[in-house]
Structure formats: C-alpha cells, structure tokens
Design an enzyme around this catalytic site. Structure first.
Site, PDB file in Angstrom:
ATOM      1  N   ARG A  42       1.577  12.491  -8.542  1.00  0.00           N
ATOM      2  CA  ARG A  42       2.267  11.227  -8.435  1.00  0.00           C
ATOM      3  C   ARG A  42       3.625  11.221  -8.848  1.00  0.00           C
ATOM      4  O   ARG A  42       4.427  10.504  -8.366  1.00  0.00           O
ATOM      5  CB  ARG A  42       1.493  10.112  -9.229  1.00  0.00           C
ATOM      6  CG  ARG A  42       0.195   9.768  -8.912  1.00  0.00           C
ATOM      7  CD  ARG A  42      -0.570   8.738  -9.531  1.00  0.00           C
ATOM      8  NE  ARG A  42      -1.981   8.540  -9.397  1.00  0.00           N
ATOM      9  CZ  ARG A  42      -2.578   7.984  -8.480  1.00  0.00           C
ATOM     10  NH1 ARG A  42      -1.962   7.596  -7.257  1.00  0.00           N
ATOM     11  NH2 ARG A  42      -3.877   7.861  -8.574  1.00  0.00           N
ATOM     12  N   LYS A  97      -0.440   6.440   9.006  1.00  0.00           N
ATOM     13  CA  LYS A  97      -0.767   7.728   9.608  1.00  0.00           C
ATOM     14  C   LYS A  97      -1.241   7.353  10.944  1.00  0.00           C
ATOM     15  O   LYS A  97      -1.396   8.313  12.003  1.00  0.00           O
ATOM     16  CB  LYS A  97      -2.089   8.329   8.971  1.00  0.00           C
ATOM     17  CG  LYS A  97      -1.845   9.077   7.682  1.00  0.00           C
ATOM     18  CD  LYS A  97      -2.630  10.174   7.118  1.00  0.00           C
ATOM     19  CE  LYS A  97      -2.444  10.699   5.860  1.00  0.00           C
ATOM     20  NZ  LYS A  97      -3.566  11.457   5.175  1.00  0.00           N
ATOM     21  N   ASP A 138      -4.498   5.169   6.097  1.00  0.00           N
ATOM     22  CA  ASP A 138      -5.084   6.458   6.728  1.00  0.00           C
ATOM     23  C   ASP A 138      -6.131   5.935   7.506  1.00  0.00           C
ATOM     24  O   ASP A 138      -6.054   5.619   8.656  1.00  0.00           O
ATOM     25  CB  ASP A 138      -5.742   7.389   5.664  1.00  0.00           C
ATOM     26  CG  ASP A 138      -6.161   8.778   6.115  1.00  0.00           C
ATOM     27  OD1 ASP A 138      -6.376   8.786   7.264  1.00  0.00           O
ATOM     28  OD2 ASP A 138      -6.401   9.597   5.252  1.00  0.00           O
ATOM     29  N   GLU A 146       0.669  -1.316  -0.002  1.00  0.00           N
ATOM     30  CA  GLU A 146       0.012   0.123   0.050  1.00  0.00           C
ATOM     31  C   GLU A 146       0.954   1.167   0.146  1.00  0.00           C
ATOM     32  O   GLU A 146       2.093   1.112   0.549  1.00  0.00           O
ATOM     33  CB  GLU A 146      -0.882   0.041   1.210  1.00  0.00           C
ATOM     34  CG  GLU A 146      -2.357   0.015   1.352  1.00  0.00           C
ATOM     35  CD  GLU A 146      -2.989   0.918   0.881  1.00  0.00           C
ATOM     36  OE1 GLU A 146      -2.586   1.750  -0.285  1.00  0.00           O
ATOM     37  OE2 GLU A 146      -4.166   1.146   1.017  1.00  0.00           O
ATOM     38  N   ASP A 147       0.314   2.323  -0.426  1.00  0.00           N
ATOM     39  CA  ASP A 147       1.047   3.789  -0.371  1.00  0.00           C
ATOM     40  C   ASP A 147       1.132   4.206   0.945  1.00  0.00           C
ATOM     41  O   ASP A 147       1.894   4.645   1.652  1.00  0.00           O
ATOM     42  CB  ASP A 147       0.452   4.744  -1.381  1.00  0.00           C
ATOM     43  CG  ASP A 147      -0.716   4.820  -1.657  1.00  0.00           C
ATOM     44  OD1 ASP A 147      -1.482   4.011  -0.719  1.00  0.00           O
ATOM     45  OD2 ASP A 147      -1.296   5.535  -2.318  1.00  0.00           O
TER      46      ASP A 147
HETATM   47  P1  IMP Z   1      -7.988   4.486   3.935  1.00  0.00           P
HETATM   48  O1  IMP Z   1      -8.965   3.826   3.326  1.00  0.00           O
HETATM   49  O2  IMP Z   1      -8.607   6.026   4.847  1.00  0.00           O
HETATM   50  O3  IMP Z   1      -6.765   4.176   4.967  1.00  0.00           O
HETATM   51  O4  IMP Z   1      -6.916   5.310   2.603  1.00  0.00           O
HETATM   52  C1  IMP Z   1      -6.188   4.382   1.814  1.00  0.00           C
HETATM   53  C2  IMP Z   1      -6.151   5.094   0.367  1.00  0.00           C
HETATM   54  O5  IMP Z   1      -6.611   6.568   0.498  1.00  0.00           O
HETATM   55  C3  IMP Z   1      -4.681   5.207   0.136  1.00  0.00           C
HETATM   56  O6  IMP Z   1      -4.238   3.999  -0.575  1.00  0.00           O
HETATM   57  C4  IMP Z   1      -4.626   6.415  -0.810  1.00  0.00           C
HETATM   58  O7  IMP Z   1      -4.794   5.972  -1.909  1.00  0.00           O
HETATM   59  C5  IMP Z   1      -5.688   7.219  -0.140  1.00  0.00           C
HETATM   60  N1  IMP Z   1      -4.880   8.213   0.646  1.00  0.00           N
HETATM   61  C6  IMP Z   1      -5.046   8.367   2.191  1.00  0.00           C
HETATM   62  N2  IMP Z   1      -4.413   9.324   2.626  1.00  0.00           N
HETATM   63  C7  IMP Z   1      -3.981   9.929   1.835  1.00  0.00           C
HETATM   64  C8  IMP Z   1      -2.925  10.934   1.563  1.00  0.00           C
HETATM   65  O8  IMP Z   1      -2.618  11.497   2.449  1.00  0.00           O
HETATM   66  N3  IMP Z   1      -2.379  11.323   0.327  1.00  0.00           N
HETATM   67  C9  IMP Z   1      -2.730  10.676  -0.646  1.00  0.00           C
HETATM   68  N4  IMP Z   1      -3.580   9.563  -0.793  1.00  0.00           N
HETATM   69  C10 IMP Z   1      -4.098   9.302   0.470  1.00  0.00           C
HETATM   70 MG    MG Z   2      -5.227   7.494  -4.188  1.00  0.00          MG
END
Ligand code: IMP
Ligand code: MG
Length: 191
Positions: free
Chosen positions: A175, A141, A113, A109-110
C-alpha cells in the site's frame, strides 16, 4: 524520481512487473478530479465516504483538492482476503457514524474490478436516503458486466492486471508504494 533502493525496501524483494502510473501523473489527475468534484456540487452538504482500506491514500489526497466544505467518513467492507479475484461476498465491518440522509454522498473507491463490492454498497447506501449518491474511483478496469451505479468520477482506466501501490494491496502489502504498479505474481527478485 524515486531512489531504486527505497522502492526495493518497500517491495521486500518482490519484483514490480511494470509501473503503470507514476506519482506525478497520479497527483495531477487527483487535482483535476478534486476540481471536477468541487464544480459538481454547487450546494448542499457533501459527505465523502472512503471505502477502507484501499482508498485511504487516494482519499487523503483527493479531499485536499476539493475546494468546498465537506465531511469525511469511512466504510469498511471485506471481500478478497488473500485472493486476487473477487469472492462476491461483501461484508460491512464498519458502518459510517455520520448521518447520511439528505446529504450528497460521494463514495470513494480505489478500484472497480468485478463491481461486486460497489454494487453491494450502493444498495446499502441507497437505503439510507441520501440526497444524491455518486462514486469516485481512482481506477476502473471496465470489466464489470453490470454496475448498479456507473462511477461518475474516474481517475484512470486500469489495465486488466493486479495493481498495487498508492493504497492498493496484495495480501495487505504494497500500500505504501508511491506509484501504481502491476504486480508480478509469479516471480521474486533474484529467484
Ligand atoms: P470488485 O468487487 O471486484 O470490483 O473489487 C473491488 C475491490 O477489490 C477493490 O476495492 C480492491 O480493494 C480490490 N481489488 C480489485 N482489483 C484489485 C487490484 O488490481 N489490485 C488491488 N486490489 C484490487
Ligand atoms: Mg483490497
């Protein structure tokens, strides 16, 4: 160091609030992660599964630092659209074609969050009966209330801001920045 002009070209006039991780720092940490991953899998088949699109640069750098045989495939899930907060709706739009059963799966994963994306994907992947399932995320995070599976390999703890660059986007842009930066969502350069 990067030419200021080339960075401005990539940003399209928008200001980067703050560079959070420089290219050299990222490169060093990715190398360490690759070695750590190599040691963690002494045997068995390893399938590195990159979650597109955000992980594409990290994944490309990471697999070259993992000193053991491996396969690469991808998952495509969507959740955010144009927003900067998670909708909690994760949709798989590409499913890996490689067989997952019996393999060590390393989901790359990148950024984690809210954890919604990961939690959904972990459930989907566990159903495919892998030999093991672990997560490697470039950024964490550490905001998620409950994670189905805590990432075993973490590049960096990230500040609670919206980060772009090194594969991470905002509305599809940024990106291609070679560093990771906190995006200034309010301002434009010169505005
Ligand atoms: P989550 O489901 O909230 O954990 O978010 C996961 C996905 O949201 C990541 O794989 C990112 O593609 C995108 N994302 C979450 N936070 C960021 C950020 O700070 N910058 C860019 N993309 C984010
Ligand atoms: Mg994204």
């Amino acid at each position: 160091m990067l030419e200021t002009a080339s960075v401005a070209d990539r940003m399209g006039g928008r200001k980067v609030a703050r560079i959070v991780f420089e290219p050299e720092q990222i490169q060093q940490r990715v190398k360490e992660l690759g070695e750590e991953i190599g040691r963690a899998y002494p045997d068995g088949e390893l399938l590195v599964l990159g979650l597109l699109k955000g992980s594409f640069i990290f994944l490309g750098d990471l697999v070259r630092e993992i000193p053991r045989p491996l396969q690469v495939d991808f998952l495509v899930a969507t959740s955010y659209g144009e927003a900067t907060v998670s909708s909690g709706n994760v949709r798989l739009v590409y499913d890996p074609e490689t067989r997952l059963a019996g393999k060590h799966i390393l989901l790359v994963e990148d950024i984690v969050d809210s954890g919604n994306t990961m939690n959904e994907l972990v459930r989907v992947l566990r159903d495919r009966r892998p030999r093991s399932l672990e997560i490697c995320t470039l950024l964490h995070k550490r905001l998620a209330a409950r994670l189905e599976l805590e990432p075993r390999f973490v590049g960096f703890d990230a500040p609670p801001q919206f980060l772009v660059g090194y594969g991470l986007d905002h509305a599809g842009l940024y990106r291609n920045l070679p560093y990771l930066a906190a995006l200034d969502l309010g301002e434009r350069a010169g505005a």
